[in-house]
Design a protein around this motif. Sequence first.
Motif, short mmCIF file in Angstrom:
data_model
loop_
_atom_site.label_atom_id
_atom_site.label_comp_id
_atom_site.label_asym_id
_atom_site.label_seq_id
_atom_site.Cartn_x
_atom_site.Cartn_y
_atom_site.Cartn_z
N GLY A 3 0.89 -1.08 0.14
CA GLY A 3 -0.19 -0.30 0.17
C GLY A 3 0.39 1.61 -0.17
N THR A 4 0.29 2.21 -0.61
CA THR A 4 1.28 3.50 -0.49
C THR A 4 0.09 4.88 -0.38
OG1 THR A 4 0.69 3.90 -2.91
CG2 THR A 4 2.53 2.65 -2.73
N LYS A 5 1.06 5.74 -0.68
CA LYS A 5 -0.13 7.06 -0.84
C LYS A 5 -0.99 7.43 -2.07
CE LYS A 5 1.00 9.06 3.62
NZ LYS A 5 0.30 8.85 4.44
N ALA A 6 -0.07 6.55 -2.84
CA ALA A 6 -1.17 6.84 -4.03
C ALA A 6 -2.48 5.93 -4.18
CB ALA A 6 -0.29 7.05 -5.15
N GLY A 7 -1.81 4.17 -3.31
CA GLY A 7 -2.66 3.35 -3.56
C GLY A 7 -2.19 2.16 -3.43
N TYR A 8 -2.48 0.69 -4.31
CA TYR A 8 -2.10 -0.44 -3.54
C TYR A 8 -1.61 -0.80 -4.95
CZ TYR A 8 -5.91 -2.34 -5.14
OH TYR A 8 -7.04 -3.76 -5.64
N LYS A 9 -0.57 -1.91 -4.69
CA LYS A 9 0.02 -2.94 -6.15
C LYS A 9 0.28 -4.39 -5.77
CE LYS A 9 3.50 0.76 -7.12
NZ LYS A 9 4.01 0.83 -8.15
N LEU A 10 -0.25 -5.17 -6.66
CA LEU A 10 -0.24 -6.48 -6.10
C LEU A 10 1.16 -7.38 -7.06
CD1 LEU A 10 -3.57 -7.74 -6.42
CD2 LEU A 10 -2.44 -7.24 -4.26
N PHE A 11 1.76 -7.80 -7.00
CA PHE A 11 2.90 -8.93 -7.30
C PHE A 11 3.41 -10.46 -6.77
CE2 PHE A 11 4.56 -4.26 -5.77
CZ PHE A 11 5.42 -4.05 -6.90
N SER A 12 3.78 -10.20 -8.19
CA SER A 12 3.82 -12.29 -8.02
C SER A 12 5.28 -12.55 -8.46
CB SER A 12 3.33 -12.50 -9.63
OG SER A 12 3.65 -14.01 -9.29
N LEU A 13 5.19 -13.38 -7.72
CA LEU A 13 6.66 -13.97 -6.56
C LEU A 13 6.94 -15.27 -7.42
CD1 LEU A 13 5.88 -13.18 -2.45
CD2 LEU A 13 7.43 -11.30 -4.86
N SER A 14 7.17 -15.25 -8.64
CA SER A 14 7.03 -16.50 -9.44
C SER A 14 9.28 -16.51 -10.23
CB SER A 14 6.66 -16.68 -10.43
OG SER A 14 6.52 -15.40 -11.45
N SER A 15 9.11 -15.90 -10.02
CA SER A 15 11.00 -15.55 -10.87
C SER A 15 11.92 -14.60 -9.40
CB SER A 15 10.87 -14.84 -12.41
OG SER A 15 11.74 -14.36 -12.51
N VAL A 16 13.23 -15.07 -9.62
CA VAL A 16 13.62 -14.29 -8.56
C VAL A 16 14.48 -12.99 -9.89
CG1 VAL A 16 16.35 -13.83 -7.67
CG2 VAL A 16 14.91 -16.27 -7.26
N GLU A 17 14.88 -12.89 -11.17
CA GLU A 17 15.03 -12.34 -11.49
C GLU A 17 14.39 -10.84 -12.21
OE1 GLU A 17 18.58 -11.99 -12.58
OE2 GLU A 17 18.40 -13.12 -11.23
N GLN A 18 13.28 -11.28 -12.42
CA GLN A 18 12.21 -10.77 -12.68
C GLN A 18 10.74 -10.34 -11.51
OE1 GLN A 18 10.90 -10.95 -16.78
NE2 GLN A 18 8.71 -9.11 -16.28
N LEU A 19 10.46 -8.96 -11.27
CA LEU A 19 9.01 -8.63 -10.20
C LEU A 19 8.37 -8.31 -10.69
CD1 LEU A 19 8.51 -9.00 -7.31
CD2 LEU A 19 9.68 -6.25 -6.71
N ASP A 20 7.58 -9.29 -11.11
CA ASP A 20 5.77 -8.41 -12.15
C ASP A 20 4.98 -8.49 -11.59
OD1 ASP A 20 7.34 -9.79 -14.37
OD2 ASP A 20 6.60 -12.48 -13.85
N GLN A 21 4.70 -7.22 -11.94
CA GLN A 21 3.01 -6.33 -11.08
C GLN A 21 1.76 -7.11 -11.85
OE1 GLN A 21 3.89 -1.73 -10.54
NE2 GLN A 21 1.46 -1.78 -10.86
N PRO A 42 -6.68 6.26 -2.12
CA PRO A 42 -5.86 6.93 -1.11
C PRO A 42 -4.63 6.19 -0.63
CG PRO A 42 -7.70 8.43 -1.53
CD PRO A 42 -7.50 7.54 -1.85
N ASP A 43 -3.77 6.87 -0.05
CA ASP A 43 -3.34 6.45 1.73
C ASP A 43 -3.91 5.21 2.20
OD1 ASP A 43 -2.32 6.93 3.70
OD2 ASP A 43 -3.66 9.07 4.53
N VAL A 44 -3.47 3.88 1.28
CA VAL A 44 -3.97 2.98 1.69
C VAL A 44 -3.07 2.31 2.41
CG1 VAL A 44 -4.08 -0.02 1.28
CG2 VAL A 44 -4.82 2.07 -0.61
N TYR A 45 -3.48 1.97 4.07
CA TYR A 45 -2.34 1.08 5.07
C TYR A 45 -3.18 -0.42 5.38
CZ TYR A 45 -6.93 1.83 8.62
OH TYR A 45 -7.29 1.35 9.65
N ILE A 46 -3.84 -0.93 4.45
CA ILE A 46 -4.12 -2.30 4.50
C ILE A 46 -4.90 -3.02 3.37
CG2 ILE A 46 -5.39 -4.37 5.48
CD1 ILE A 46 -5.77 -3.17 8.16
N VAL A 47 -3.44 -3.95 3.13
CA VAL A 47 -4.25 -4.76 2.00
C VAL A 47 -3.95 -6.16 1.74
CG1 VAL A 47 -1.75 -3.82 0.39
CG2 VAL A 47 -3.41 -4.40 -1.06
N GLU A 48 -4.83 -6.66 1.55
CA GLU A 48 -4.30 -7.85 1.58
C GLU A 48 -5.53 -9.12 0.78
OE1 GLU A 48 -3.36 -10.34 4.19
OE2 GLU A 48 -2.22 -8.67 5.33
#
Length: 446
Positions: free
Chosen positions: A32-50, A58-64
């Motif tokens: 979570g960020t001041k602007a919103g939120y993002k989700l990433f897949s953790l399937s690779s070491v070299e590349q972080l996939d959003q 805005p101003d997200v403080y919990i995202v599950e």
Amino acid sequence: MAAEAADAPPGGIDPPLTCFSFNQDCTSLAIGTKAGYKLFSLSSVEQLDQVHGSNEIPDVYIVERLFSSSLVVVVSHVKPRQMNVYHFKKGTEICNYSYSSNILSIRLNRQRLLVCLEGSIYIHNIKDMKLLKTILDIPANPTGLCALSINHSNSYLAYPGSLTTGEIVLYDGNSLRTVCTIAAHEGMLAAIAFNSSGSKLASASEKGTVIRVFSVPDGQKLYEFRRGMKRYVTISSLVFSMDSQFLCASSNTETVHIFKLEHLSDSRPEEPSTWSSYMGKVFMAATNYLPAQVSDMMNQDRAFATGRLSFSGQRNICTLSTIQKLPRLLVASSSGHLYIYNLDPQDGGECVLIKTHSLLGSETTEENKENDLRPSLPQSYAATVARPSTSSASTVPGYSEDGGALRGEVIPEHEFATGPVCLDDENEFPPIILCRGSQKGKTKQS
């Protein structure tokens, strides 16, 4: 496996992280960020996939995120008493609920969704978001500390039971009753976590020097690990590997500790008759005559492996996961970075940092979305201890947890609670018409 962050990254160009959490099987990271939120897949070491990003709230403080499904739960500082549940692949709001005070934490599995306030816990049925139970008059819990087993067949819930000691209340989220209380620590609790099957519960106190593991549901102590002796620390995350063979803990120091959950066999071969082995036996025998606290300290297991961070004092969370068939230690920090380490599951020792990713500069692409929909590898943490399944569990055709993209795939029956997760079906999950309202006096209370 969630944290609220208050530290801004240097430079101030990108919005700082306000929170971050790994999903239930450690295959996805939400920030979570001041602007919103993002989700990433953790399937690779070299590349972080959003795989998704939103600036609508805005101003997200919990995202599950619920496993690798399309369901994501968001809470914003703009409306800290309101929980919003979204189907992010459709871009629609499934429901929202308002509560009597600020929401401090949210936990979910395939059967239950928990909303923790400072003085109460709300238990929802995640299939239709019906409120099943309100646990009232719990000891003041200003950090929203609680844990939920990701195994929906038991849905155990753990939360602090005392204002002055480290007592844990174990609650059955399916039968909606208290199971037992565990006197885990002398000091107040700082962290609690279930293993993937819900058969073990780990805990740490505010001192952060000793970590204990208890059996569930009887609450018997199984393991005791010593993180350190000289200085007290704040444990920020505590998590089991998916195969329950390892437990890792991160804190406000520069060291992440990994412990191995194993008992030495009583039928070990006799050690060679050397001077060092003789002195070792004398030392262990002497512990029987020492004060209890000293004896306990000598018998506590030390870390099997460690990961060294280049910083201290920053909020962070850690997890253990298998990525590209190898065991990894992952650490996400409030500075906006994800650190990936290699771990030797046989010899332990110092974990090797192999990759650092920025969490604030990734872009969502169609290729990343497709990668997120691919079936993940089996989540056995250490490749060297992976075993083929001998289970004869029945299978049923249904929707995969990717949100329905692999429609008709045969999925093990245990993947479902009472039915498949149909997040991409025309019949919305949970039903939208049942999901709006305020949680005030609508259900049983305790």
